[in-house]
Motif scaffolding. Sequence first.
Motif, PDB file in Angstrom:
ATOM      1  N   ALA A 135     -33.473 -62.565   4.991  1.00  0.00           N
ATOM      2  CA  ALA A 135     -33.124 -61.505   4.043  1.00  0.00           C
ATOM      3  C   ALA A 135     -32.261 -62.056   2.915  1.00  0.00           C
ATOM      4  CB  ALA A 135     -32.384 -60.377   4.768  1.00  0.00           C
ATOM      5  N   TYR A 136     -31.329 -62.943   3.262  1.00  0.00           N
ATOM      6  CA  TYR A 136     -30.472 -63.535   2.239  1.00  0.00           C
ATOM      7  C   TYR A 136     -31.275 -64.415   1.285  1.00  0.00           C
ATOM      8  CZ  TYR A 136     -26.862 -66.327   0.035  1.00  0.00           C
ATOM      9  OH  TYR A 136     -26.076 -66.959  -0.900  1.00  0.00           O
ATOM     10  N   LEU A 137     -32.196 -65.186   1.819  1.00  0.00           N
ATOM     11  CA  LEU A 137     -33.037 -66.035   0.963  1.00  0.00           C
ATOM     12  C   LEU A 137     -33.837 -65.185  -0.021  1.00  0.00           C
ATOM     13  CD1 LEU A 137     -34.352 -68.621   3.594  1.00  0.00           C
ATOM     14  CD2 LEU A 137     -32.525 -68.940   1.906  1.00  0.00           C
ATOM     15  N   ALA A 138     -34.304 -64.019   0.434  1.00  0.00           N
ATOM     16  CA  ALA A 138     -35.020 -63.113  -0.472  1.00  0.00           C
ATOM     17  C   ALA A 138     -34.069 -62.523  -1.497  1.00  0.00           C
ATOM     18  CB  ALA A 138     -35.695 -62.004   0.331  1.00  0.00           C
ATOM     19  N   ILE A 140     -31.245 -63.821  -2.832  1.00  0.00           N
ATOM     20  CA  ILE A 140     -30.838 -64.746  -3.895  1.00  0.00           C
ATOM     21  C   ILE A 140     -31.999 -65.094  -4.825  1.00  0.00           C
ATOM     22  CG2 ILE A 140     -28.947 -65.717  -2.569  1.00  0.00           C
ATOM     23  CD1 ILE A 140     -30.689 -68.088  -1.873  1.00  0.00           C
ATOM     24  N   ARG A 141     -33.216 -64.703  -4.427  1.00  0.00           N
ATOM     25  CA  ARG A 141     -34.378 -64.859  -5.313  1.00  0.00           C
ATOM     26  C   ARG A 141     -34.682 -63.573  -6.061  1.00  0.00           C
ATOM     27  NH1 ARG A 141     -34.524 -68.563  -1.606  1.00  0.00           N
ATOM     28  NH2 ARG A 141     -35.575 -70.560  -1.915  1.00  0.00           N
ATOM     29  N   LYS A 142     -33.663 -62.692  -6.128  1.00  0.00           N
ATOM     30  CA  LYS A 142     -33.703 -61.475  -6.952  1.00  0.00           C
ATOM     31  C   LYS A 142     -34.649 -60.400  -6.429  1.00  0.00           C
ATOM     32  CE  LYS A 142     -31.064 -63.851  -9.696  1.00  0.00           C
ATOM     33  NZ  LYS A 142     -29.606 -63.662  -9.653  1.00  0.00           N
ATOM     34  N   HIS A 143     -34.974 -60.429  -5.136  1.00  0.00           N
ATOM     35  CA  HIS A 143     -35.772 -59.354  -4.563  1.00  0.00           C
ATOM     36  C   HIS A 143     -34.846 -58.219  -4.131  1.00  0.00           C
ATOM     37  CE1 HIS A 143     -39.517 -61.617  -4.570  1.00  0.00           C
ATOM     38  NE2 HIS A 143     -38.879 -62.642  -4.029  1.00  0.00           N
ATOM     39  N   ASN A 144     -35.353 -57.009  -4.195  1.00  0.00           N
ATOM     40  CA  ASN A 144     -34.586 -55.850  -3.751  1.00  0.00           C
ATOM     41  C   ASN A 144     -35.044 -55.327  -2.395  1.00  0.00           C
ATOM     42  OD1 ASN A 144     -32.643 -55.421  -5.796  1.00  0.00           O
ATOM     43  ND2 ASN A 144     -34.183 -54.494  -7.128  1.00  0.00           N
ATOM     44  N   LEU A 145     -36.337 -55.021  -2.297  1.00  0.00           N
ATOM     45  CA  LEU A 145     -36.834 -54.345  -1.114  1.00  0.00           C
ATOM     46  C   LEU A 145     -36.958 -55.253   0.103  1.00  0.00           C
ATOM     47  CD1 LEU A 145     -39.551 -51.724  -2.152  1.00  0.00           C
ATOM     48  CD2 LEU A 145     -37.278 -51.359  -1.193  1.00  0.00           C
ATOM     49  N   ILE A 146     -37.350 -56.514  -0.106  1.00  0.00           N
ATOM     50  CA  ILE A 146     -37.560 -57.403   1.043  1.00  0.00           C
ATOM     51  C   ILE A 146     -36.287 -57.567   1.866  1.00  0.00           C
ATOM     52  CG2 ILE A 146     -38.141 -59.747   1.772  1.00  0.00           C
ATOM     53  CD1 ILE A 146     -40.130 -59.868  -0.522  1.00  0.00           C
ATOM     54  N   PRO A 147     -35.151 -57.918   1.249  1.00  0.00           N
ATOM     55  CA  PRO A 147     -33.927 -58.016   2.068  1.00  0.00           C
ATOM     56  C   PRO A 147     -33.523 -56.684   2.676  1.00  0.00           C
ATOM     57  CG  PRO A 147     -33.417 -58.258  -0.271  1.00  0.00           C
ATOM     58  CD  PRO A 147     -34.897 -58.339  -0.139  1.00  0.00           C
ATOM     59  N   PHE A 148     -33.746 -55.601   1.937  1.00  0.00           N
ATOM     60  CA  PHE A 148     -33.398 -54.281   2.462  1.00  0.00           C
ATOM     61  C   PHE A 148     -34.211 -53.963   3.720  1.00  0.00           C
ATOM     62  CE2 PHE A 148     -34.060 -49.706   2.755  1.00  0.00           C
ATOM     63  CZ  PHE A 148     -32.757 -49.232   2.719  1.00  0.00           C
ATOM     64  N   ILE A 149     -35.502 -54.252   3.690  1.00  0.00           N
ATOM     65  CA  ILE A 149     -36.364 -53.970   4.844  1.00  0.00           C
ATOM     66  C   ILE A 149     -35.992 -54.845   6.038  1.00  0.00           C
ATOM     67  CG2 ILE A 149     -38.741 -54.135   5.692  1.00  0.00           C
ATOM     68  CD1 ILE A 149     -39.660 -53.318   2.870  1.00  0.00           C
ATOM     69  N   PHE A 299     -22.533 -60.968   2.075  1.00  0.00           N
ATOM     70  CA  PHE A 299     -23.804 -60.693   2.745  1.00  0.00           C
ATOM     71  C   PHE A 299     -23.687 -60.975   4.248  1.00  0.00           C
ATOM     72  CE2 PHE A 299     -28.166 -60.966   4.003  1.00  0.00           C
ATOM     73  CZ  PHE A 299     -28.873 -60.199   3.097  1.00  0.00           C
ATOM     74  N   PHE A 300     -23.119 -62.120   4.607  1.00  0.00           N
ATOM     75  CA  PHE A 300     -22.966 -62.445   6.024  1.00  0.00           C
ATOM     76  C   PHE A 300     -21.615 -61.975   6.567  1.00  0.00           C
ATOM     77  CE2 PHE A 300     -26.216 -65.424   4.630  1.00  0.00           C
ATOM     78  CZ  PHE A 300     -27.127 -65.382   5.675  1.00  0.00           C
ATOM     79  N   GLY A 301     -20.631 -61.859   5.674  1.00  0.00           N
ATOM     80  CA  GLY A 301     -19.307 -61.429   6.114  1.00  0.00           C
ATOM     81  C   GLY A 301     -19.275 -59.981   6.568  1.00  0.00           C
ATOM     82  N   THR A 302     -20.088 -59.126   5.940  1.00  0.00           N
ATOM     83  CA  THR A 302     -20.090 -57.703   6.304  1.00  0.00           C
ATOM     84  C   THR A 302     -20.544 -57.480   7.747  1.00  0.00           C
ATOM     85  OG1 THR A 302     -20.459 -57.042   3.999  1.00  0.00           O
ATOM     86  CG2 THR A 302     -20.993 -55.429   5.700  1.00  0.00           C
ATOM     87  N   PRO A 303     -21.661 -58.078   8.201  1.00  0.00           N
ATOM     88  CA  PRO A 303     -22.013 -57.926   9.627  1.00  0.00           C
ATOM     89  C   PRO A 303     -20.952 -58.475  10.574  1.00  0.00           C
ATOM     90  CG  PRO A 303     -23.897 -58.718   8.387  1.00  0.00           C
ATOM     91  CD  PRO A 303     -22.723 -58.787   7.468  1.00  0.00           C
ATOM     92  N   PHE A 304     -20.351 -59.613  10.204  1.00  0.00           N
ATOM     93  CA  PHE A 304     -19.313 -60.172  11.075  1.00  0.00           C
ATOM     94  C   PHE A 304     -18.122 -59.229  11.171  1.00  0.00           C
ATOM     95  CE2 PHE A 304     -15.230 -62.424  11.263  1.00  0.00           C
ATOM     96  CZ  PHE A 304     -15.293 -62.843  12.576  1.00  0.00           C
TER      97      PHE A 304
END
Length: 398
Positions: A135-138, A140-149, A299-304
């Motif tokens: 999701a993070y890789l998507a 940083i490549r400016k995608h919206n829906l892919i990381p959200f899904i 991005f990763f800090g929020t789940p932690f």
Amino acid sequence: LILVDFWPLGISGGWYWDPIFPDLNLALKMISCVQSYGDSIYSINTPDGCGGYTYGYYLAKFFYFLGIGAEQSTAVGIFFFLLLICTISILSYYAQTTLSVPIYLLLFAYTSPGIWLGIVGGSFDLLVFGLLVFAYLAYIRKHNLIPFILVTFTALMKFFTWPLLLILCLKIIQDKTRLREVYFSVAVTIIVAWSTINDISKVDWNNSGYRMAQGIFHVFGISSINEWAVVFISKVNSDFNGENILANKLYAYLIFGIITICISYRKLSKYNNFISNLKYSRLKVDDNFASNLVSPIWFFGTPFLGLFLQGQNYDQKLLFMIFPAIALIRLQKYLFSSRSLEIYFFVALWFSCFWPRIFPSWSFVIVQILGDIAVTIVAANLMSFTMVYIYNSTYKRI
């Protein structure tokens, strides 16, 4: 590692690798009971070893639909292990090439005890972590829906990623790219929130049967603050009854809030200035690498932080702390020329042990309390920057 039966685990006083991945095997056994007991698998009193489930109900339904049960735990566990290796490799490459992270930081982080515990148990956290990486890789490549899904899938599996889903939803709303995406993200976020609350309400978190291991050496995050407070007060006053403190996490949240404020006091202005410069593209050309440090922190800090504030077992949860903490270490070195967080980072990872049997009791107490203090300080630093970022987050993706 598989061929040598995960030999390094031998130093952990009996935590040897089990080819059935015991934690995963137990979870899959509960999942196989969905057809017979439905959501009663959450109850610890459900017979036939089908009770005590603590994950998302849709995860259970999905794995049952695929026909995956306890018999497949070895294959699923090896898949989770390979997924972890893949995602760690991707993050390490990105950290070295884009964030200029020294290799010794990555080496010490990704060989720490918590990682081993996640592997040996075949934890579903490894699957959640893998989906978060993709999701993070998507993102940083400016995608919206892919990381959200992808984050939606993780939130339906484990409850602690819902806050990240909410942030991604707000970013889609702020971007105002397509109205359909806005409606979709808002609807999904609300549905997942309802599902999460519904699932959590079915779990009796106060029932000790739900916990994989008991005692002061097996707590995590916010829960450790209460535990250690009771231990020290009891040493001073033998008649002290700490049940009220243990049952009420409000004291722990208050202490954590004070620690976060103290840590943030001298850093907030620089954090604000940095994010402002980032927003208006005022960073020096040579310092543009610093802009890449922001997204992994929140991005990763929020789940932690979600895990930390829930006080969930176990030290394998530190897997979610590693990447945002490394990014924050680099950012603080850039902003403050400070490396103190790096020390806390190492202590948090290596002193939060899961092998108490190899230590004499007195030394293990020292090791564990230092680890818990370090985890709390790292979490407070992540909370400080993440709150500033969310507060200052604007329509421009940063």
